[in-house]
Design a protein around this motif. Sequence first.
Motif: not given
Length: 411
Positions: A317, A319, A322-323, A374, A378, A381
């Motif tokens: 998870n 950032h 995921i991005s 996200l 994420d 978040s």
Amino acid sequence: MSRRRLLGTAGAAGATGLVLGAAGGATGYAASQDDAPAALTSVGSTEVMFHGKHQPGITTPLQARGHLVAFDLAPGAGRKEAAALMRRWSAAAQRLMAGEPLNGGTAHDTGIALDAGPSSLTVTFGFGATFFERTGLTGHRPPGLDPLPPFSADHLDAGRSDGDLWVQIGADDALVAFHALRAVQKEAAAAATVRWQMDGFNRTPGATARPMTARNLMGQIDGTGNPQPADSDFDQRVFVAARGDDAAYDWLAGGSYAVVRRIRMLLDDWEKLPVKRQERVIGRRKADGAPLSGGTETTAMDLDKAGPDGKLLIPDNAHARISSPERNGGAAMLRRPFSYHDGMSSDGTPDAGLLFICWQADPLRGFVPVQRKLDRGDALSPFLRHEASGLFAVPGGAADGEYVGQRLLEA
């Protein structure tokens, strides 16, 4: 030594410069008025061209100061008034970006930026979806301006979102940027009114020993993995290509789409995390931006690499994972943000974060798929809150003798 020369050499003078500044006071300033002008430092003398294939402020290196402003056309104003406004705005932007006073003389200029050079000033213009309704140009509204979908992290303030027109101002000097802001506001006259304004900043060029990717207010290096102009597919990702099959959108050729988000960072919560925990949330080392899988900032992430315990070095998870384009079908956007700080909220927490701006040829293939991913897990978040949002079509650059948006407004 003149004031300008003193400022230009302050970095070399170090503490001595600070002492001179404190001891000299008003006397030192007054004495400098009779000195002959000195050459501008590199920060002040840098000029960005107004005319070109693309508008300035998209691929321009990050600037130290920024203002984002959205306008709504005044009641009764339509295509004719919008064209006149864009003509005025373009003429003002061209002069200011060249470091020249407005209207050819200081009698018509506020004088805010007297003595300063261009300081990398850029002024960029865009149109929101409602602009096309107000000007009777709905047949020329591109499909990329379809509304963004809602996201779970959204806490959007409608009064600080969207708008008929959008202006991005950036410069490496705060007074130069503010001078341009006042010019844009004044030239709007009776044709448009300010809907919202946001002010931001970045690190000043030359403040670090070497050029480096900027840090955000969480202390993280922010911008690693951005598309680079040298990439073979850079233009394809960032700029809208000419569409010979549909003349209705030819005005957007060479332009781009800007997604603008005011993202508040919950800094009090973030700063409670140990650095190692922060790094696992992001997926990169805080000190140098290198991926947790090893290497330097520019080393490609090894998303499958595990540690001795068998766990992924870059968490599921994280950032950065995921991005990443690898996890989003190659979706990418050119991120070019400003940080912001608007004081303290009523609950005593800092109202600070990121004025996120990303550029892409198609937001449905750039921002939207990444933000959807996200949105589904994420680790960053919980420390962010999206408080405002806007989507704008940014025309291509104006040719010599043209104003921005002319190909649309005179279609």
